[in-house]
Design a protein around this motif. Structure first.
Motif: not given
Length: 192
Positions: A116-137
């Motif tokens: 898995l190329h590091p750029e994919y890992v980087r993109h996934f991490i940014l997606n995870c961080i964004s998901s955590c910040e946007n959860i209301q519950n």
């Protein structure tokens, strides 16, 4: 597939993405044992991986990305150069020894590259961080923040993630969720 059966998803993606230099492939897509071997093209691989790292964050998607990120494949190296030798038993023996030494050096020097190329890992991490910040519950948010922190710690400790690539984003994430112990632990890890 990732959400319903991550183990099968991992095996399918490994089968599609891994180069198979030792298998003999036939034009019909099968191998010599009659088992179908489907290797994806580079474009298809990029599409699969882009879909994976862009999907909604969950424990299953993190498990699949973590397994793919920790999986390494050997880099392809060219075969040793063969030289013309004059006739004679000593020259043939020297040539065989030379080839064996070249193969041994290649095996020792053969480096592993991540599947898995590091750029994919980087993109996934940014997606995870964004998901955590946007959860209301609050409860769900705390649970997912803990999972992301443990996931990031694993990637850092296994030297899959270079902290410097996402230092600012991870630091901001840790500060935002500093009420959670795992975020504090992650913050301490990235400060080392």
């Amino acid at each position: 597939l990732v959400e319903n059966n991550p183990i099968v998803a991992i095996e399918c993606l490994l089968r599609l993405l891994s180069p198979s230099p030792f298998e003999e492939h036939y034009e019909d897509g099968g191998d010599k044992d009659g088992i179908n071997t489907f290797l994806a093209t580079e474009t298809e691989c990029n599409e699969y991986l882009s879909a994976l790292v862009s999907m909604d964050m969950s424990i299953h998607s993190m498990e699949v990305v973590n397994r793919l990120a920790t999986y390494s494949v050997p880099e392809q190296s060219p075969p040793p150069q063969q030289r013309q030798q004059s006739k004679g038993k000593s020259n043939i023996k020297n040539h065989q020894q030379s080839l064996q030494q070249q193969l041994q050096k290649q095996n020792e020097q053969q480096q592993q590259q991540p599947l898995l190329h590091p750029e994919y890992v980087r993109h996934f991490i940014l997606n995870c961080i964004s998901s955590c910040e946007n959860i209301q519950n609050q409860y769900t948010q705390n649970r997912l923040v803990r999972l992301v922190c443990v996931f990031l710690q694993s990637l850092i400790r296994n030297k899959i993630l270079d902290v410097q690539d996402l230092y600012v984003q991870i630091q901001d994430f840790c500060i935002t969720f500093s009420r959670i112990q795992e975020a504090l632990n992650l913050y301490q890890l990235i400060k080392k």
